[in-house]
Design an enzyme around this catalytic site. Sequence first.
Site, mmCIF file in Angstrom:
data_model
loop_
_atom_site.group_PDB
_atom_site.id
_atom_site.type_symbol
_atom_site.label_atom_id
_atom_site.label_comp_id
_atom_site.label_asym_id
_atom_site.label_seq_id
_atom_site.Cartn_x
_atom_site.Cartn_y
_atom_site.Cartn_z
ATOM 1 N N ASP A 20 0.661 -1.293 -0.055
ATOM 2 C CA ASP A 20 0.185 -0.163 0.008
ATOM 3 C C ASP A 20 0.886 1.265 0.074
ATOM 4 O O ASP A 20 0.613 2.245 0.708
ATOM 5 C CB ASP A 20 -0.951 -0.133 1.158
ATOM 6 C CG ASP A 20 -2.032 -1.216 1.124
ATOM 7 O OD1 ASP A 20 -2.447 -1.664 -0.253
ATOM 8 O OD2 ASP A 20 -2.610 -1.570 2.228
ATOM 9 N N VAL A 21 1.706 1.210 -0.810
ATOM 10 C CA VAL A 21 2.708 2.421 -0.833
ATOM 11 C C VAL A 21 2.568 3.093 -2.211
ATOM 12 O O VAL A 21 2.854 4.390 -2.379
ATOM 13 C CB VAL A 21 4.135 2.283 -0.783
ATOM 14 C CG1 VAL A 21 4.512 1.581 0.926
ATOM 15 C CG2 VAL A 21 4.805 1.325 -1.718
ATOM 16 N N LYS A 23 1.990 1.428 -5.559
ATOM 17 C CA LYS A 23 2.715 1.072 -6.596
ATOM 18 C C LYS A 23 1.689 0.779 -7.886
ATOM 19 O O LYS A 23 2.316 0.860 -9.049
ATOM 20 C CB LYS A 23 3.066 -0.623 -6.312
ATOM 21 C CG LYS A 23 4.106 -0.808 -5.319
ATOM 22 C CD LYS A 23 4.608 -2.414 -5.566
ATOM 23 C CE LYS A 23 3.453 -3.388 -5.338
ATOM 24 N NZ LYS A 23 2.854 -3.091 -3.866
ATOM 25 N N THR A 24 0.534 0.679 -7.732
ATOM 26 C CA THR A 24 -0.379 0.466 -8.833
ATOM 27 C C THR A 24 -0.656 1.895 -9.391
ATOM 28 O O THR A 24 -0.601 1.851 -10.617
ATOM 29 C CB THR A 24 -1.705 -0.164 -8.598
ATOM 30 O OG1 THR A 24 -1.590 -1.306 -7.779
ATOM 31 C CG2 THR A 24 -2.712 -0.361 -9.525
ATOM 32 N N ILE A 25 -0.743 2.837 -8.695
ATOM 33 C CA ILE A 25 -0.929 4.417 -9.365
ATOM 34 C C ILE A 25 0.484 4.588 -10.107
ATOM 35 O O ILE A 25 0.403 5.136 -11.244
ATOM 36 C CB ILE A 25 -1.038 5.473 -8.203
ATOM 37 C CG1 ILE A 25 -2.549 5.047 -7.633
ATOM 38 C CG2 ILE A 25 -0.822 6.675 -8.775
ATOM 39 C CD1 ILE A 25 -3.666 5.236 -8.666
ATOM 40 N N LYS A 40 0.737 -7.588 -14.573
ATOM 41 C CA LYS A 40 0.907 -8.002 -13.065
ATOM 42 C C LYS A 40 1.028 -9.741 -12.774
ATOM 43 O O LYS A 40 -0.010 -10.201 -13.080
ATOM 44 C CB LYS A 40 -0.256 -7.216 -12.223
ATOM 45 C CG LYS A 40 -0.441 -8.007 -10.886
ATOM 46 C CD LYS A 40 -0.099 -6.755 -9.814
ATOM 47 C CE LYS A 40 -0.289 -7.198 -8.479
ATOM 48 N NZ LYS A 40 0.045 -6.275 -7.414
ATOM 49 N N GLU A 107 4.116 -5.064 -12.440
ATOM 50 C CA GLU A 107 4.110 -4.661 -11.045
ATOM 51 C C GLU A 107 4.108 -6.034 -10.133
ATOM 52 O O GLU A 107 3.362 -6.824 -10.370
ATOM 53 C CB GLU A 107 2.650 -4.164 -11.162
ATOM 54 C CG GLU A 107 2.425 -3.476 -9.620
ATOM 55 C CD GLU A 107 0.999 -2.968 -9.319
ATOM 56 O OE1 GLU A 107 0.746 -2.809 -8.293
ATOM 57 O OE2 GLU A 107 0.178 -2.849 -10.492
ATOM 58 N N ALA A 109 3.988 -7.899 -6.132
ATOM 59 C CA ALA A 109 3.189 -8.001 -5.194
ATOM 60 C C ALA A 109 4.009 -7.494 -3.940
ATOM 61 O O ALA A 109 4.955 -8.224 -3.530
ATOM 62 C CB ALA A 109 2.531 -9.291 -4.917
ATOM 63 N N PRO A 199 -7.150 11.680 -16.860
ATOM 64 C CA PRO A 199 -6.314 13.269 -17.219
ATOM 65 C C PRO A 199 -5.391 13.271 -16.326
ATOM 66 O O PRO A 199 -4.467 13.840 -16.494
ATOM 67 C CB PRO A 199 -7.528 14.020 -17.129
ATOM 68 C CG PRO A 199 -8.963 13.415 -17.510
ATOM 69 C CD PRO A 199 -8.681 12.055 -16.701
#
EC number: 6.3.3.3
Length: 212
Positions: A20-21, A23-25, A40, A107, A109, A199
Amino acid sequence: MQSSSSTQPKRYFVTGIGTDVGKTIAAAILTQALHADYWKPVQAGSLEATDTMRVQELVSNSRSVFHPEAYRLKLPASPHLAAAQEGIDIDLNNIQLPQTQNHLIVEGAGGVMVPLNNNELVLDLISKLNLEVILVSRNYLGSINHTLTTLEVLKARNISVVGIIFNGVPNPSTEQFIKDYTQVKVLPAILEEATFTPPLVEHYAQTFRNAL
């Protein structure tokens, strides 16, 4: 180590200093910046709203391809435990890079020391795939230790680190110390945002294009 010159596709493994740092964004922004493919390898939990789906929602270019996960596990837990709950043993030989001529963002885990099975970690997967790393850090009490430890582990395995992304509320003192101590390139920051939209992701992507 795979070259990231302009003559061949850039292929980066996005990992974090913990869970939860962001990574996905970060992966979505990098995917949009390079108009890269996204992959992933292991998804544990949230199968109705996977990280792949999230990135797909945020990426607005028409070139990116979203490759299917090698393992889709139901339990939101460490991959080795999630796999064991389903009687599965994650085999790194079954995790092969997607066939693509495009840039690729992979990405991970959790962090680099997250176990994939009883003997192998995300770190081993990075080595096997022979990818350069982009490390996502987030400022919190203990983040200096977690960032430096992660970078030391990667260095010990001779894994190249392209740069660090600081995600969330800035902490100039922490970030400057990490930069000075490690001498690792600092990539553009991702700030705390109320919500990420295509955007906004494109706006961030513009700042990353020259950096990569």
